[in-house]
Motif scaffolding. Structure first.
Motif, PDB file in Angstrom:
ATOM      1  N   ARG A 162      11.097   5.411  -3.131  1.00 23.22           N
ATOM      2  CA  ARG A 162      10.729   4.267  -2.435  1.00 23.22           C
ATOM      3  C   ARG A 162      10.289   2.913  -3.077  1.00 23.22           C
ATOM      4  N   ARG A 176       5.899  -0.805  -3.378  1.00 24.72           N
ATOM      5  CA  ARG A 176       5.621  -2.016  -2.656  1.00 24.72           C
ATOM      6  C   ARG A 176       5.070  -3.140  -3.243  1.00 24.72           C
ATOM      7  N   VAL A 225       7.830  12.076   0.467  1.00 25.92           N
ATOM      8  CA  VAL A 225       7.136  13.011  -0.327  1.00 25.92           C
ATOM      9  C   VAL A 225       6.300  12.366  -1.295  1.00 25.92           C
ATOM     10  N   ALA A 236       3.346  11.781  -2.401  1.00 25.04           N
ATOM     11  CA  ALA A 236       2.439  10.692  -2.023  1.00 25.04           C
ATOM     12  C   ALA A 236       3.023   9.315  -1.517  1.00 25.04           C
ATOM     13  N   GLY A 237       4.278   9.746  -1.027  1.00 25.42           N
ATOM     14  CA  GLY A 237       5.023   8.378  -0.260  1.00 25.42           C
ATOM     15  C   GLY A 237       5.744   8.019  -1.308  1.00 25.42           C
ATOM     16  N   ASN A 238       5.996   8.171  -2.574  1.00 23.31           N
ATOM     17  CA  ASN A 238       6.750   7.742  -3.452  1.00 23.31           C
ATOM     18  C   ASN A 238       8.409   7.825  -3.400  1.00 23.31           C
ATOM     19  N   GLN A 244       0.991   0.205  12.199  1.00 23.56           N
ATOM     20  CA  GLN A 244       1.385  -0.945  11.758  1.00 23.56           C
ATOM     21  C   GLN A 244       0.905  -1.587  10.848  1.00 23.56           C
ATOM     22  N   LEU A 245      -0.422  -1.404  10.671  1.00 23.25           N
ATOM     23  CA  LEU A 245      -1.616  -1.977   9.920  1.00 23.25           C
ATOM     24  C   LEU A 245      -2.495  -1.073   9.412  1.00 23.25           C
ATOM     25  N   GLN A 268       0.417   5.707   2.663  1.00 22.51           N
ATOM     26  CA  GLN A 268       1.215   4.659   2.004  1.00 22.51           C
ATOM     27  C   GLN A 268       2.673   4.603   2.927  1.00 22.51           C
ATOM     28  N   THR A 269       2.735   5.120   3.957  1.00 23.20           N
ATOM     29  CA  THR A 269       3.893   4.975   4.849  1.00 23.20           C
ATOM     30  C   THR A 269       3.444   3.867   5.883  1.00 23.20           C
ATOM     31  N   SER A 270       2.420   3.225   5.762  1.00 21.94           N
ATOM     32  CA  SER A 270       1.931   2.187   6.819  1.00 21.94           C
ATOM     33  C   SER A 270       2.727   1.030   6.529  1.00 21.94           C
ATOM     34  N   LYS A 271       2.858   0.432   7.733  1.00 21.83           N
ATOM     35  CA  LYS A 271       3.982  -0.818   7.776  1.00 21.83           C
ATOM     36  C   LYS A 271       3.329  -1.973   7.067  1.00 21.83           C
ATOM     37  N   ALA A 272       2.320  -2.370   7.303  1.00 20.10           N
ATOM     38  CA  ALA A 272       1.455  -3.239   6.387  1.00 20.10           C
ATOM     39  C   ALA A 272       0.045  -2.626   5.859  1.00 20.10           C
ATOM     40  N   ILE A 273      -0.297  -3.045   4.677  1.00 17.06           N
ATOM     41  CA  ILE A 273      -1.584  -2.814   4.146  1.00 17.06           C
ATOM     42  C   ILE A 273      -2.270  -3.928   3.817  1.00 17.06           C
TER      43      ILE A 273
END
Ligand SMILES: Cc1cc2nc3c(=O)[nH]c(=O)nc-3n(C[C@H](O)[C@H](O)[C@H](O)COP(=O)(O)OP(=O)(O)OC[C@H]3O[C@@H](n4cnc5c(N)ncnc54)[C@H](O)[C@@H]3O)c2cc1C
Ligand SMILES: Cc1cc2nc3c(=O)[nH]c(=O)nc-3n(C[C@H](O)[C@H](O)[C@H](O)COP(=O)(O)OP(=O)(O)OC[C@H]3O[C@@H](n4cnc5c(N)ncnc54)[C@H](O)[C@@H]3O)c2cc1C
Lengths: 259, 316
Positions: free
Chosen positions: A230, A233, B131, B133-135, B256-257, B274-279
């Motif tokens: 990914r 970020r 997978v 942890a979203g990496n 989304q947030l 971690q897959t949230s659109k905005a953080i």
């Protein structure tokens, strides 16, 4: 009472986990350890065994180094270990994993309780316990945050998002436990010394009567066709609150149409 | 076109949003056919039709609902045998995944959990998972049987597509073995009045930094119409219920947030958001790892920043 605890050897989640060229988990370049979530299952097994004059066997399927997962469990107090080790296992999917573990449990024999963690810390599918129950023809009582074993049955509390349920089944049964259930013990010095003398059997696929063609990467019923890192970020805007951090936050949300 | 079975996620007929997401994904693969287990179909029918279910299989028997997981897997297995579906989609809840596991063994089919996308490809169906942890994003293809896929909530945008479903009551004969784990009692969770964590478009979570006072977090969440989550540190301290825990051993959210207040950003927490659109993060410590992944961050005390932001939002 005979208790089998399934423990998985996983790459350390704190390290930089990645994949190998054939899209399987890189289990070589990252240090491995007993999946933290399986420590709760070992602890619960020890508590139940203590109260019911039981014997705890830890079972793992994994590469040579997976012996460290057994060792840690024995140091915590489990009585013996079984390691399923065979080159043909590499790349197995959840279906093959459950075939191997259930065959090993049959060979161990006369098992009253199969305990597992709620999910591994690598694949983390949380399907293996249900698959074991299906293959062994046993009831499953899973995601337990409390377990009571009495009079030939097991009763658990299962905290769902909509409700908390009390579930009961007769033994033998497959039970998975959450990280809410207990506080796993650290191995004591005495435990570490005692573990050195505890028996560990290493079995191949042939020992548990599983064909090599039924397991491993080539037999997997699901195949990974692509793995993509990914994009990291990118760090966005960071402001330091000097009195108007709250207002700036509200402005960011308004600009993003969140309000 | 083959049917694609969708196990409806509902609580007494109140259909959860994942169901419309699964129906939308199903329409890409074939004819969406909803499988409704339990009571409350009258409340659910309209939503199922609005999102394109061409058929509804109705299973309303205490032989299924009084027991854990296994009977539903038996019902789905018998439907699979009857209609040879192109795929079976289930919600990525604890129960959904377990039904998927049993069904995979019964029908000799491959299984993928926590799919964030599903699409037809040459000679099969492909799904994506997030997978480690979203990496990483992994694309997988199921090569055996009718693919069994559990779908992560909030990952696929639901599309309305009105249909007029036919209904078929499924006769069940559940084996005694499947009735071996019975649900002795159920205590429903008290409703918080806020959206549910996995469905919400916005999630605001509090951590150890709240010191146990979730007031500012809840006030901010309510100004945004958001769900409230918590880190494990906050849950372990007894400040918030475990069902609100976000992360590896709690729920995994994809809003989304996502707003993290007083949360450091440990890997196990990141695994669930971690897959949230905005953080967005609010944290006193500018070195907190959570800031590495934010779109917007405020270095500051949540007890001043959140109330100020809440006041400004409520004014506008
Ligand atoms: C990133 C990634 C993605 C994957 N995707 C898929 C997929 O889509 N479909 C698929 O079929 N497989 C997939 N796999 C493979 C799958 O994770 C492994 O086959 C694994 O052995 C079983 O699943 P799990 O680790 O998710 O176990 P879970 O079902 O999460 O494990 C639950 C419990 O089962 C026990 N257990 C699990 N594995 C072992 C073991 N080897 N030895 C002893 N006890 C064990 C432990 O008690 C554990 O706590 C994936 C693996 C990875 C790393
Ligand atoms: C097997 C395993 C599974 C786990 N599963 C999960 C999981 O599912 N979910 C999860 O969250 N964790 C999980 N954890 C725990 C995880 O490792 C962390 O311990 C946890 O996430 C820390 O929570 P926290 O960020 O709230 O607390 P801390 O790490 O203590 O962070 C608190 C933060 O608050 C900030 N702060 C303090 N006061 C204020 C203030 N007034 N204003 C603003 N900021 C302030 C501090 O600077 C700090 O960064 C798991 C751990 C293990 C080993």
């Amino acid at each position: 009472m005979n208790i089998v605890v399934c423990v998985k050897y996983v790459p350390d989640a704190q390290a930089d986990r990645s994949f190998t060229a054939d899209n399987t988990t890189d289990r070589a370049s990252v240090d491995g350890l007993l999946s933290e979530l399986d420590e709760y299952a070992v602890e619960e097994a020890l508590v139940i065994a203590d109260a019911n004059d039981g014997e705890v066997t830890v079972l793992t399927m994994g590469p040579e180094d997976a012996a460290t997962a057994i060792k840690k469990s024995l140091q915590m107090g489990a009585h013996k270990g079984v390691h399923i080790l065979d080159d043909a296992i590499a790349g197995s999917d959840s279906v093959a994993t459950s075939l191997i573990l259930s065959s090993a449990i049959r060979k161990i024999g006369d098992v009253d309780l199969v305990l597992t963690g709620l999910g591994s810390t690598d694949g983390g599918m949380s399907v293996v316990p249900a698959m074991l129950a299906e293959r062994l023809g046993l009831p499953q009582v899973t995601f337990a945050s409390e377990v009571t074993v009495a009079d030939g049955s097991v009763t658990i509390r299962r905290d769902g998002d909509a409700a908390a349920e009390t579930i009961r089944a007769s033994l033998p049964a497959v039970v998975s436990v959450t990280d809410q259930i207990n506080e796993p013990r650290y191995p004591s010095f005495k435990g570490i010394m005692a573990a050195k003398k505890k028996p560990v059997d290493t079995w191949s696929l042939a020992d548990i009567e599983v064909e090599a063609s039924q397991v491993g990467l080539d037999a997997a019923w699901s195949t990974v066709v692509n793995v993509e890192q990914r994009p990291p970020r990118s760090q966005g805007t960071i402001v330091t609150d000097e009195g108007n951090g709250g207002a700036e936050l509200a402005d960011y949300l308004a600009a993003g149409k969140f309000i | 076109m083959s049917e694609v079975l969708v196990l409806v996620d509902h609580v007494d007929g109140a259909v959860r949003k994942t169901t419309s997401e699964m129906l939308t994904a199903a329409a890409r693969l074939g004819e969406p056919a909803a499988v409704f287990v339990g009571a409350g179909l009258d409340a659910a029918r309209e939503t199922l039709a609005a999102y394109g279910a061409t058929k509804i299989y109705v299973v309303d028997s205490s032989d299924v609902t009084d027991y854990l997981v296994a009977p539903t897997a038996e019902v789905l297995a018998s439907l699979c045998e009857k209609v040879s579906p192109a795929a079976v989609l289930l919600p990525s809840t604890t129960t959904g995944k377990e039904i998927a596991g049993r069904l995979a063994i019964k029908t000799s089919a491959g299984v993928v959990t926590d799919a964030i996308d599903i699409e037809p490809v040459d000679g099969g169906i492909q799904s994506k998972q997030s997978v480690f942890a979203g990496n990483y994003t992994v694309t997988a293809k199921i090569v055996k049987g009718a693919p069994i896929i559990t779908v992560k909530p909030n990952s696929i945008a639901p599309l309305e597509s009105a249909a007029t479903p036919t209904e078929e009551t499924v006769e069940v004969s559940v084996s005694d073995a499947a009735k071996a784990s019975s649900i002795v009692s159920t205590e429903p969770k008290a409703a918080s009045g806020r959206p549910s964590l996995t469905e919400a478009a916005i999630v605001v979570s509090g951590g150890r930094g709240t010191g146990g006072d979730f007031g500012p977090v809840e006030g901010f969440a309510d100004a945004l119409g958001a769900a409230v989550g918590a880190s494990r540190a906050a849950v372990d301290a007894g400040w918030y219920p475990h069902s609100s825990q976000v992360g590896q051993t709690g729920v995994s959210v994809s809003p989304q947030l996502y707003v993290a207040a007083g949360i450091s950003g440990a890997i196990q927490h990141r695994a669930g958001m971690q897959t949230s659109k905005a953080i967005v993060a609010i944290n006193k410590d500018e070195e907190a790892p959570i800031f590495e992944m934010v779109d917007f961050g405020v270095v500051g005390d949540l007890f001043t920043v959140l109330p100020a932001a809440t006041a400004k939002i409520n004014e506008s």
